[in-house]
Design a protein around this motif. Structure first.
Motif, PDB file in Angstrom:
ATOM      1  N   HIS A   1     -12.023  -6.093  -0.646  1.00 38.21           N
ATOM      2  CA  HIS A   1     -11.795  -4.671  -0.397  1.00 38.21           C
ATOM      3  C   HIS A   1     -10.817  -4.177  -1.452  1.00 38.21           C
ATOM      4  O   HIS A   1      -9.856  -4.877  -1.802  1.00 38.21           O
ATOM      5  CB  HIS A   1     -11.226  -4.430   1.000  1.00 38.21           C
ATOM      6  CG  HIS A   1     -12.113  -4.914   2.101  1.00 38.21           C
ATOM      7  ND1 HIS A   1     -13.367  -4.378   2.337  1.00 38.21           N
ATOM      8  CD2 HIS A   1     -11.944  -5.886   3.028  1.00 38.21           C
ATOM      9  CE1 HIS A   1     -13.917  -4.995   3.370  1.00 38.21           C
ATOM     10  NE2 HIS A   1     -13.075  -5.917   3.797  1.00 38.21           N
TER      11      HIS A   1
ATOM     12  N   TRP B   1      -6.093  -4.848  -3.979  1.00 36.51           N
ATOM     13  CA  TRP B   1      -7.274  -5.527  -3.478  1.00 36.51           C
ATOM     14  C   TRP B   1      -6.882  -6.666  -2.549  1.00 36.51           C
ATOM     15  O   TRP B   1      -5.762  -7.193  -2.619  1.00 36.51           O
ATOM     16  CB  TRP B   1      -8.155  -6.054  -4.616  1.00 36.51           C
ATOM     17  CG  TRP B   1      -7.475  -7.036  -5.551  1.00 36.51           C
ATOM     18  CD1 TRP B   1      -6.881  -6.766  -6.743  1.00 36.51           C
ATOM     19  CD2 TRP B   1      -7.344  -8.457  -5.353  1.00 36.51           C
ATOM     20  NE1 TRP B   1      -6.382  -7.911  -7.308  1.00 36.51           N
ATOM     21  CE2 TRP B   1      -6.657  -8.955  -6.487  1.00 36.51           C
ATOM     22  CE3 TRP B   1      -7.735  -9.341  -4.354  1.00 36.51           C
ATOM     23  CZ2 TRP B   1      -6.343 -10.332  -6.631  1.00 36.51           C
ATOM     24  CZ3 TRP B   1      -7.428 -10.701  -4.487  1.00 36.51           C
ATOM     25  CH2 TRP B   1      -6.744 -11.173  -5.615  1.00 36.51           C
TER      26      TRP B   1
ATOM     27  N   LEU C   1      -6.687   2.985   4.186  1.00 41.32           N
ATOM     28  CA  LEU C   1      -6.223   1.950   3.263  1.00 41.32           C
ATOM     29  C   LEU C   1      -5.621   0.758   4.006  1.00 41.32           C
ATOM     30  O   LEU C   1      -5.683  -0.376   3.528  1.00 41.32           O
ATOM     31  CB  LEU C   1      -5.186   2.526   2.294  1.00 41.32           C
ATOM     32  CG  LEU C   1      -5.624   3.700   1.423  1.00 41.32           C
ATOM     33  CD1 LEU C   1      -4.547   4.019   0.392  1.00 41.32           C
ATOM     34  CD2 LEU C   1      -6.955   3.427   0.735  1.00 41.32           C
TER      35      LEU C   1
ATOM     36  N   TYR D   1      -3.835   0.464  -7.883  1.00 39.56           N
ATOM     37  CA  TYR D   1      -4.902  -0.176  -7.111  1.00 39.56           C
ATOM     38  C   TYR D   1      -4.329  -1.322  -6.299  1.00 39.56           C
ATOM     39  O   TYR D   1      -3.220  -1.814  -6.550  1.00 39.56           O
ATOM     40  CB  TYR D   1      -6.021  -0.682  -8.023  1.00 39.56           C
ATOM     41  CG  TYR D   1      -5.612  -1.786  -8.977  1.00 39.56           C
ATOM     42  CD1 TYR D   1      -5.522  -3.110  -8.555  1.00 39.56           C
ATOM     43  CD2 TYR D   1      -5.314  -1.505 -10.309  1.00 39.56           C
ATOM     44  CE1 TYR D   1      -5.136  -4.124  -9.423  1.00 39.56           C
ATOM     45  CE2 TYR D   1      -4.937  -2.497 -11.184  1.00 39.56           C
ATOM     46  CZ  TYR D   1      -4.852  -3.813 -10.736  1.00 39.56           C
ATOM     47  OH  TYR D   1      -4.463  -4.820 -11.587  1.00 39.56           O
TER      48      TYR D   1
ATOM     49  N   TRP E   1      -8.828  -0.489  -3.149  1.00 41.66           N
ATOM     50  CA  TRP E   1      -8.605   0.959  -3.246  1.00 41.66           C
ATOM     51  C   TRP E   1      -7.969   1.265  -4.591  1.00 41.66           C
ATOM     52  O   TRP E   1      -7.221   0.461  -5.142  1.00 41.66           O
ATOM     53  CB  TRP E   1      -7.787   1.506  -2.092  1.00 41.66           C
ATOM     54  CG  TRP E   1      -6.324   1.160  -2.025  1.00 41.66           C
ATOM     55  CD1 TRP E   1      -5.747   0.143  -1.327  1.00 41.66           C
ATOM     56  CD2 TRP E   1      -5.239   1.863  -2.668  1.00 41.66           C
ATOM     57  NE1 TRP E   1      -4.382   0.149  -1.488  1.00 41.66           N
ATOM     58  CE2 TRP E   1      -4.042   1.194  -2.304  1.00 41.66           C
ATOM     59  CE3 TRP E   1      -5.160   2.979  -3.497  1.00 41.66           C
ATOM     60  CZ2 TRP E   1      -2.779   1.613  -2.749  1.00 41.66           C
ATOM     61  CZ3 TRP E   1      -3.903   3.393  -3.951  1.00 41.66           C
ATOM     62  CH2 TRP E   1      -2.736   2.717  -3.574  1.00 41.66           C
TER      63      TRP E   1
ATOM     64  N   LEU F   1      -7.221  -2.814   4.681  1.00 47.53           N
ATOM     65  CA  LEU F   1      -7.105  -3.969   3.795  1.00 47.53           C
ATOM     66  C   LEU F   1      -6.120  -4.997   4.326  1.00 47.53           C
ATOM     67  O   LEU F   1      -6.162  -6.165   3.929  1.00 47.53           O
ATOM     68  CB  LEU F   1      -6.652  -3.542   2.394  1.00 47.53           C
ATOM     69  CG  LEU F   1      -7.741  -3.084   1.410  1.00 47.53           C
ATOM     70  CD1 LEU F   1      -8.381  -1.781   1.844  1.00 47.53           C
ATOM     71  CD2 LEU F   1      -7.170  -2.951   0.000  1.00 47.53           C
TER      72      LEU F   1
ATOM     73  N   ARG G   1     -11.855   4.051  -1.756  1.00 51.80           N
ATOM     74  CA  ARG G   1     -11.826   2.683  -1.221  1.00 51.80           C
ATOM     75  C   ARG G   1     -13.218   2.111  -1.327  1.00 51.80           C
ATOM     76  O   ARG G   1     -14.213   2.779  -0.989  1.00 51.80           O
ATOM     77  CB  ARG G   1     -11.386   2.690   0.248  1.00 51.80           C
ATOM     78  CG  ARG G   1     -10.630   1.452   0.665  1.00 51.80           C
ATOM     79  CD  ARG G   1     -10.608   1.264   2.168  1.00 51.80           C
ATOM     80  NE  ARG G   1     -11.816   0.553   2.602  1.00 51.80           N
ATOM     81  CZ  ARG G   1     -12.196   0.458   3.867  1.00 51.80           C
ATOM     82  NH1 ARG G   1     -11.515   1.070   4.819  1.00 51.80           N
ATOM     83  NH2 ARG G   1     -13.282  -0.214   4.181  1.00 51.80           N
TER      84      ARG G   1
ATOM     85  N   THR H   1       0.828  -1.199   0.000  1.00 52.72           N
ATOM     86  CA  THR H   1       0.000   0.000   0.000  1.00 52.72           C
ATOM     87  C   THR H   1       0.865   1.253   0.000  1.00 52.72           C
ATOM     88  O   THR H   1       0.655   2.171  -0.800  1.00 52.72           O
ATOM     89  CB  THR H   1      -0.922   0.011   1.231  1.00 52.72           C
ATOM     90  OG1 THR H   1      -1.758  -1.145   1.221  1.00 52.72           O
ATOM     91  CG2 THR H   1      -1.806   1.258   1.244  1.00 52.72           C
TER      92      THR H   1
END
Length: 287
Positions: free
Chosen positions: A111, A95, A210, A93, A113, A213, A57, A39
């Motif tokens: 989930h 997930w 974020l 991105y 972003w 996640l 998100r 992230t």
């Protein structure tokens, strides 16, 4: 009761900060550090490229399609191409796949972003809604229709405000009632951990959201999903850039790492001030 790490190949952590940014971890609910690291890497790379960025998100659940048949890689490629074209931007991105306790599609959910360059033709909140609609439409084609998908938060990050002084100024603004153009205030007031406190500036609040996640809870492998990825995302590089542009982005990235290295002490939000700010409601497109 502490949550057991089911995925032993991933590093767990209960630290409250990743470098100088807050993360949504507690002693009883740790995070997978591998996911947090990715992230941070993708977020800072995006910010190093563009002076202004918009991130959203989302929570995604399968509709009338068997969740084991949903290919997240193809889904992400489909919306990534559309966002690149629409905003003339690199798209990042990430997930994660999780299993909840409900019986709906065996608790399968994801989930996600997504971040892109802020477009001059749109206000950041408007752009975030456009991004949501585009992604949800792409999701329906892959996962079937469902009314349970939602955008949980959005953020508008301006690179010039990443210094410690400016992060503190934004934190004060958020604590005094904030503005929708900065963060989604309702989430700050209702989140489970660090409820009703401003953790820092927009970048701090964004990274905290974020980091959700990365939570250990609900990340398990079932007999039917043991061969499926738990998490994935982009891995943007500077390889296709000119030498000058690559050097410029790398210089910005070094500066960003330096600016974000110092943590900020959370402060309470003055909730009574919130009534002075108009509440914007967004109704997603009907199926």
């Amino acid at each position: 009761m502490a949550i057991i790490r089911n995925l032993k190949h991933l590093k767990g952590s209960s630290d409250r900060y990743y470098f100088g940014l807050p993360v949504n971890a507690t002693d009883t609910n740790p995070l997978y550090l591998d996911i947090v690291e990715k992230t941070y890497r993708e977020l800072t790379k995006l910010i190093a490229r563009y002076t202004r960025t918009v991130l959203i998100r989302l929570d995604l659940v399968p509709g009338n399609v068997n969740p084991y048949h949903i290919d997240l890689t193809k889904f992400c490629r489909s919306f990534k191409r559309k966002l690149e074209t629409k905003y003339k931007s690199e798209v990042v991105y990430q997930w994660v796949r999780e299993h909840g306790r409900n019986d709906y599609n065996e608790g399968f959910h994801w989930h996600l972003w997504v971040g892109v360059k802020s477009h001059d033709d749109f206000q950041p909140d408007t752009q975030s809604r456009h991004m949501q609609d585009l992604i949800i439409e792409a999701w329906k084609l892959r996962a079937g229709k469902t009314a349970r998908n939602q955008k949980t938060s959005w953020f508008y990050i301006q690179r010039q405000y990443l210094s410690l002084d400016n992060r503190l100024k934004e934190q004060k603004l958020i604590s005094e009632g904030g503005r929708d153009v900065l963060v989604n205030m309702s989430k700050l007031l209702t989140r489970r951990n660090n409820k009703s406190v401003a953790l820092g500036g927009v970048i701090d609040e964004c990274f905290y959201a974020l980091s959700y996640l990365a939570k250990v809870y609900t990340k398990v492998r079932t007999p039917g999903s043991k061969d499926l990825k738990i998490f994935s995302g982009t891995n943007i590089t500077t390889k296709k850039m000119s030498v000058h542009r690559e050097a410029e982005v790398e210089k910005q990235l070094d500066l960003i790492h330096e600016q974000l290295s110092q943590p900020i002490t959370p402060i309470p939000i003055t909730t009574e001030r919130l009534i002075k700010y108009p509440k914007r409601k967004y109704v997603p497109k009907a199926d």
